[in-house]
Design an enzyme around this catalytic site. Structure first.
Site, PDB file in Angstrom:
ATOM      1  N   GLU A  66      15.123   0.099 -34.267  1.00  0.00           N
ATOM      2  CA  GLU A  66      14.751   1.339 -33.571  1.00  0.00           C
ATOM      3  C   GLU A  66      13.379   1.201 -32.923  1.00  0.00           C
ATOM      4  OE1 GLU A  66      14.041   6.113 -34.375  1.00  0.00           O
ATOM      5  OE2 GLU A  66      14.547   4.790 -36.044  1.00  0.00           O
ATOM      6  N   HIS A  90      11.820  -7.889 -13.449  1.00  0.00           N
ATOM      7  CA  HIS A  90      12.782  -7.555 -14.483  1.00  0.00           C
ATOM      8  C   HIS A  90      14.054  -8.372 -14.290  1.00  0.00           C
ATOM      9  CE1 HIS A  90      10.860  -3.378 -15.535  1.00  0.00           C
ATOM     10  NE2 HIS A  90      10.056  -4.408 -15.737  1.00  0.00           N
ATOM     11  N   GLU A  99      17.127  -7.662 -14.702  1.00  0.00           N
ATOM     12  CA  GLU A  99      18.222  -6.977 -13.992  1.00  0.00           C
ATOM     13  C   GLU A  99      18.076  -7.149 -12.482  1.00  0.00           C
ATOM     14  OE1 GLU A  99      17.312  -4.351 -17.679  1.00  0.00           O
ATOM     15  OE2 GLU A  99      16.208  -5.625 -16.288  1.00  0.00           O
ATOM     16  N   CYS A 157      15.206  -0.133 -12.669  1.00  0.00           N
ATOM     17  CA  CYS A 157      16.350  -1.047 -12.674  1.00  0.00           C
ATOM     18  C   CYS A 157      17.664  -0.259 -12.660  1.00  0.00           C
ATOM     19  CB  CYS A 157      16.294  -1.971 -13.881  1.00  0.00           C
ATOM     20  SG  CYS A 157      15.022  -3.255 -13.740  1.00  0.00           S
TER      21      CYS A 157
END
Length: 221
Positions: A59, A95, A97, A128
């Protein structure tokens, strides 16, 4: 709520060797602004230490500030072709992506249908997500499924809206199950030379963390 301790990774876990600071007097360390604006690491298989740290579905993702993206592209052209590999962010300016759309997709047959599956350490950022939506709207032959280990900043309203917009654009979003982590381990992680392939060892809470994120994603979408 998951009781996951904040982890501070070693340099090696975060994609840098632990002795990165050695020899700093001999060579001047590049300042962030001196780095090239778009530097992405690509390959077929990523080191096991990166996978074990970066893909872990905790988490609190302290220290996990890179994106590792493993991809499978099935091109339905005259001759069906399957290609696979991985991309990782080298620093904050680029990034993974974005790099996929800029460097990997253009090498695929133009005009053919592409069924693309990503296995990503965490879900895309807002920018992204917008790029993904644009790509899906422009390229009607593109089918994209994104399997994510963790949800990135999912509590932010802007991020939740971005995830919903991806779904509306036709992107299938899924949380990685333990079997998906095992698939990535077998297909995208380096095995030591001369050793038998090591079997995937699930970490503690892998199933509970998957269920936690699956519930959050269902609520958002």
């Amino acid at each position: 709520k998951m009781a996951e301790k904040q982890e501070e990774p070693s340099n090696a876990q975060n994609g840098e060797p632990d002795n990165a600071e050695e020899g700093e007097g001999k060579k001047k360390k590049l300042k962030r602004e001196d780095l090239p604006p778009f530097e992405i690491v690509t390959g077929e298989r990523l080191p096991a230490i990166f996978f074990k740290f970066q893909f872990r579905n905790v988490e609190y993702s302290s220290g996990r500030n890179k994106t590792f993206l493993c991809y499978v592209v099935e091109t339905q052209g005259k001759e069906p072709v399957t290609s696979r590999g991985y991309l990782e962010d080298e620093h904050a300016a680029a990034h993974a992506e974005m790099a996929f759309f800029n460097t990997i997709l253009p090498t695929c047959q133009a005009g053919a249908r592409h069924d693309v599956t990503w296995y990503v350490s965490s879900s895309p950022c807002v920018t992204c997500a917008q790029r993904i939506c644009e790509a899906l709207r422009k390229n009607k032959g593109l089918r994209l499924t994104i399997m994510v280990g963790r949800l990135f900043m999912w509590e932010e309203p802007e991020m939740q809206a971005a995830l919903r917009s991806m779904k509306e654009a036709g992107c299938k979003l899924r949380i990685m199950k333990p079997q998906d982590f095992e698939y990535v381990w077998k297909n995208f992680v380096e095995q030591e030379e001369g050793e038998e392939a090591k079997s995937f060892v699930p970490w503690e809470d892998i199933q509970g963390n998957f269920q936690y994120y699956e519930e959050k994603l269902a609520e958002i979408l």
